[in-house]
Design an enzyme around this catalytic site. Structure first.
Site, PDB file in Angstrom:
ATOM      1  N   ALA A   1       0.852  -1.193   0.000  1.00 24.76           N
ATOM      2  CA  ALA A   1       0.000   0.000   0.000  1.00 24.76           C
ATOM      3  C   ALA A   1       0.884   1.237   0.000  1.00 24.76           C
ATOM      4  O   ALA A   1       1.993   1.226   0.538  1.00 24.76           O
ATOM      5  CB  ALA A   1      -0.916   0.011   1.213  1.00 24.76           C
ATOM      6  N   LYS A   2       0.382   2.275  -0.621  1.00 28.21           N
ATOM      7  CA  LYS A   2       1.067   3.565  -0.630  1.00 28.21           C
ATOM      8  C   LYS A   2       0.030   4.686  -0.581  1.00 28.21           C
ATOM      9  O   LYS A   2      -1.087   4.542  -1.099  1.00 28.21           O
ATOM     10  CB  LYS A   2       1.937   3.726  -1.878  1.00 28.21           C
ATOM     11  CG  LYS A   2       3.246   2.954  -1.843  1.00 28.21           C
ATOM     12  CD  LYS A   2       4.210   3.528  -0.818  1.00 28.21           C
ATOM     13  CE  LYS A   2       5.528   2.776  -0.827  1.00 28.21           C
ATOM     14  NZ  LYS A   2       6.469   3.325   0.172  1.00 28.21           N
ATOM     15  N   GLY A   3       0.437   5.755   0.002  1.00 32.43           N
ATOM     16  CA  GLY A   3      -0.459   6.907   0.061  1.00 32.43           C
ATOM     17  C   GLY A   3       0.321   8.201   0.027  1.00 32.43           C
ATOM     18  O   GLY A   3       1.538   8.221   0.208  1.00 32.43           O
TER      19      GLY A   3
END
Length: 941
Positions: free
Chosen positions: A836-838
């Site tokens: 996941a990345k944000g």
């Protein structure tokens, strides 16, 4: 200045001539104001002196020499910017006053006026002899020299008319002065006759005549008349040979009049027993003062007490009459005593003293001419005002129908020239008079007294309703402040109304009072009062329409405490709301405590429709403007939907959020075009909002048939696309529908701890349901939008972790994050199958305050971003899934959300964990890896 003048005289004249001219100049300018002399070039002063010197050289006895001209170098050897009057005549009283009256009557502004007296001796050719002009002797005559400058006039006819009038006035003054002693002797003669007369009132009339002689009356004229009876009628006959003063200068046109042809009031005086009567002349005096002279008419009696004739004295009461107590004036003192007796007040009590004060300052002309009945009624009515802020009007028509006297008592604080003119306008409308003269009396009273003397036109007989005229005057006197006081008490109650009136009674400028009625001010006061309870920088506002304005025209008032609002800040907001600014008027309101409030009144025109219903959009508009002004909503073209589609600012923020997401997923159509499409198809925009509400709204009825209701609205939307003409417009609307259907969760309907809507929107989206999505597609995606921050969190699977980045790529931060996802998939393929990345962007970073302010805004945006992610994430409590409150879920349970540090957020993990702990998120301080405590997800992996 006189030294310089003497130098020129000596330089340009022979010794003998210079000596005489120098002595003349000393005498001529002895009483001239120094500042006026200094203001004139010495050459022009010399020219004026020499001109007057030549003018006085020759004069015949009793001659009044007058010259009115415009001096110039070519014709006169000197010049003046103004027209000049030169006069030489025998010196006598009233000369300067009477000359000035003629100029003022023609509205000629005076720039200089000099008056000097020389004691002249003239030879047989009437030429001035060289003597000591400063000392009178038996052989000299006192001659007046008058020099006047007034506004330049080149009309020769006007100048000649002025010259002729001045000669006439000087002759008229001479008649008055020459006959003053004969008139005075006649007064004594008549007074002596009254002392012997056997009629009631004769003694008081005698005392009055002797009082007049004691410097209380300036006698201008006198004539005598007697009564004759022929076989057919009674006559009043003037004795022309006995005319004195002005009557000698201007003889009467008729000397014999039938008694029955006279006015009824005159006949009554002749036939009644009263020995003396007062009346006003219908012609202004040309001597001394421009007032209407007074007539004192005294009867003469034979030995049996029968009236046989009488004497008229005409003149002006002196200033002494107006300053000394009326209780010392014969005849008047009897009237005052009669009024006091009729009132019956204790002389040392309040009413008795107040009545005395009223009579003491009562207009003297009214005391002379008013009968006791009228005087009593008026004085008692004035007494009953009791120093209240009221308006009272008292009117009296003189017995000879020449004048109407009007006394108006009005609040002193509102009486000014404008009010005087409004009252005069009422009197002009009612009486069509030849003239109106007014005087005003101010004292320590709260009321001012204005006296209007209305000169009636004898060709227009007047009958009037005193009550009606008084009512009209009260209406024009009634001030805007009076209306404000009444309106406040009527609308907010007496206690609150009085308090607000004292606070705002003098607050409104003249421009406001001329534009708005008092009832409008009451509403504005309530808006200004609301500012006391608002935070600094917040505005009060009023959105309305005037009755006379078109259905697409609107008014908008903004109320700001302390300072004027920059129009460059306000107008763009209004224009993005679909309004054209036609005009703006600012008003500075200063309360009694000195606090300033600015009111901006805008005239607006709605450009997207021909009609706007104020009742339907007022709250929406004001809430939206407030949100935009306070930074809760952005100022852009999407706001045109407030009035057009009647959408609230939060619904518009939702449409804006989807448009921003379209930009991040490379939809290919600009945000400006998207906003224009929504504004063009207003029903479609409203349907899109309804679709979103149907899918995620919290209303109980939606729980039963949510999918069915959504399907109905979706079909309506698809049907409406038949009216969409442009392909890109169709694509835009369909993309909105697609994104809404792909949205799984939202915090849109959640409320904060204060019960207010949250200042940000989070949308949990299923990327697989969106066509043309940039690859790779994550399993879940949360998009966060607010005016301060935007961000996205991409998650490749139900269990995935990854860092959050503080991005500086506002236009394509999702592309940046998606690139990180791709790199993560390659790097972590062996360790963790999905990640996941944000990332987020801070949109309102401060330009001042240095690094501390910069970091503080970044942290605040990070906190908003973390909160938005948790808003749409399920929690665990004792092993059970707890869905977030106020969130409709269109996906299975999803409790796993883990974040970590990344570029720009290396020290933020503790902040994220603090938020998780505060919200009771099940992971607690394990929510963000890399913090000072908790799990290290990399080590665990």
């Amino acid at each position: 200045m006189l030294t310089a003048l003497h130098d020129i005289i000596l330089e340009r004249n022979s010794d003998t001539q210079a000596s005489m001219l120098g002595r003349f100049a000393e005498l001529y300018y002895a009483n001239a104001p120094t500042d006026e002399l200094l203001a004139r070039p010495v050459a022009d002063l010399y020219g004026a002196t020499l001109s007057s010197w030549h003018f006085v050289q020759e004069r015949k006895p009793k001659e009044a020499k007058v010259r009115v001209f415009n001096p110039d170098h070519e014709n006169h050897g000197w010049q003046s910017l103004h027209t000049v009057v030169e006069i030489v005549c025998e010196d006598m009283p009233f000369l300067v006053d009477s000359v000035r009256l003629q100029l003022n009557a023609r509205q000629m502004s005076l720039h200089a006026i000099h008056y000097a007296v020389i004691n002249s001796k003239r030879d047989e050719n009437h030429r001035l002899c060289d003597t000591d002009w400063s000392r009178p002797t038996e052989e000299t005559t006192s001659e007046a020299i008058i020099y006047v400058e007034f506004d330049h006039h080149s009309d020769l006819n006007l100048l000649q008319d002025l010259s002729d009038s001045l000669v006439q006035v000087i002759d008229e003054v001479r008649c008055c002065v020459e006959d003053f002693d004969p008139i005075s002797h006649r007064v004594i003669e008549v007074a002596d006759e009254l002392a012997e007369a056997r009629v009631d009132g004769a003694k008081e009339a005698e005392a009055f005549l002797r009082w007049l002689l004691n410097n209380h009356f300036t006698f201008l004229a006198s004539d005598e008349f007697h009564f004759e009876t022929d076989s057919d009628a009674d006559y009043v006959v003037r004795t022309e040979a006995r005319d004195l003063g002005v009557f000698r200068y201007q003889p009467a046109s008729r000397n014999r009049l039938k008694l029955q042809d006279l006015a009824e009031e005159v006949r009554q005086f002749i036939t009644r027993s009263q020995p003396i009567s007062f009346m006003k002349s219908g012609t202004r005096s040309r001597v001394h003062r421009p007032a209407y002279p007074d007539y004192v008419v005294v009867k003469r009696y034979d030995a049996n007490g029968n009236a046989i004739g009488g004497v008229r004295f005409m003149g002006l009461f002196t200033s002494l009459v107006y300053i000394e107590t009326p209780n010392n004036i014969p005849i008047v003192r009897d009237k005052l005593a009669a009024v006091r007796d009729r009132a019956g007040f204790d002389s040392i009590g309040h009413n008795g003293k107040e009545l005395n004060r009223i009579l003491e300052i009562y207009p003297r002309d009214e005391l002379f001419q008013s009968p006791v009945d009228h005087l009593y009624k008026t004085a008692i009515s004035i007494l009953n005002i009791q120093e209240r802020r009221q308006t009272r009007v008292y009117m009296r028509k003189d017995p000879y129908s020449k004048f109407v006297s009007c006394l108006a008592y009005v609040p002193r604080d509102i009486y000014n020239t404008e009010l005087r003119q409004r009252i005069e306008s009422v009197l002009e409308s009612e009486f069509s008079p030849l003239d109106i003269e007014s005087t005003t009396h101010f004292s320590e009273s709260v009321l001012a007294r204005a006296q209007y003397t209305v000169r009636l036109d004898p060709e227009k007989p007047v009958e009037f309703d005193e009550g009606l005229v008084s009512h009209k005057i009260r209406q024009v006197v009634r001030s805007w402040g009076d209306d404000l006081h009444d309106a406040l008490i009527e609308q907010v109650g007496e206690e609150r109304g009085n308090r607000q009136f004292h606070e705002y009674r003098s607050a409104f400028p003249a421009g406001y009072r001329e534009t708005f009625v008092a009832r409008t001010a009451v509403a504005d006061i309530q808006h200004m009062e609301s500012l006391k309870h608002l935070e600094a920088g917040h505005l009060a506002m009023s959105f309305y329409r005037e009755l006379e304005e078109n259905s697409n025209q609107l008014r908008f008032k903004l109320f700001n405490l302390g300072s004027i609002l920059p129009l460059s800040d306000v107008i763009p907001v209004l224009e993005n709301l679909g309004l054209r600014v036609l005009g703006e008027h600012p008003y500075e309101i200063t309360r009694s405590d000195g606090q300033v409030i600015w009111i901006h009144n805008f005239l607006l025109e709605y450009t997207l429709a021909d009609k706007v219903s104020i009742a339907e959009v007022k709250s929406l508009f004001q809430d939206s403007f407030k949100a935009i002004w306070q930074g809760q909503a952005e100022n852009d073209a999407f706001n045109r939907l407030v009035l057009g589609a009647q959408l609230g600012w939060k619904d518009i923020a939702l449409l804006r959020a989807y448009a921003r997401y379209m930009k991040q997923i490379r939809f290919g159509i600009s945000e400006t075009y998207i906003a224009a499409t929504l504004a063009r198809y207003i029903p479609v925009s409203a349907l899109l909002v309804k679709l979103f509400h149907a899918r995620f709204g919290l209303e109980p009825q939606l729980k039963v048939d949510r999918d069915e209701h959504f399907a109905e609205l979706e079909q309506q939307l698809l049907d409406s696309l038949d009216d969409v003409t442009q392909l890109n417009e169709d694509r835009t609307i369909r993309r909105y529908l697609e994104l809404m259907k792909a949205t799984l969760r939202t915090n849109f309907f959640q409320l904060d701890d204060n019960g207010e809507t949250k200042p940000y929107i989070s949308l949990k989206i299923d990327p697989s349901a969106i066509s043309d999505m940039p690859l790779p597609r994550p399993m879940f995606e949360i998009f966060v939008y607010s005016p301060r921050v935007e961000g996205v969190h991409l998650r490749g699977g139900k269990v995935a972790r990854g860092g959050l980045r503080w991005s500086d790529r506002s236009d394509d931060f999702r592309t940046e994050i998606l690139g990180l996802v791709k790199a993560q998939q390659v790097k972590n393929a062996v360790i963790v199958p999905v990640g996941a990345k944000g990332g987020f962007v801070a949109k309102q970073l401060p330009k001042t305050g240095g690094r501390d302010a910069f970091m503080a805004e970044g942290v605040s945006c990070y906190q908003t971003f973390i909160s938005a992610l948790l808003d749409v994430t399920d929690n665990l409590a004792e092993g059970k899934v707890v869905p977030p409150q106020g969130v409709i879920r269109h996906d299975p349970d999803d409790t796993y959300l883990v974040v970590a540090a990344d570029k720009g957020t290396a020290t933020f993990s503790d902040i994220a964990n603090a938020i998780a702990i505060e919200r009771g998120f099940w992971m607690g301080d394990a929510f963000a890896s890399g913090g000072s405590i908790g799990y290290d997800h990399k080590k665990m992996g």
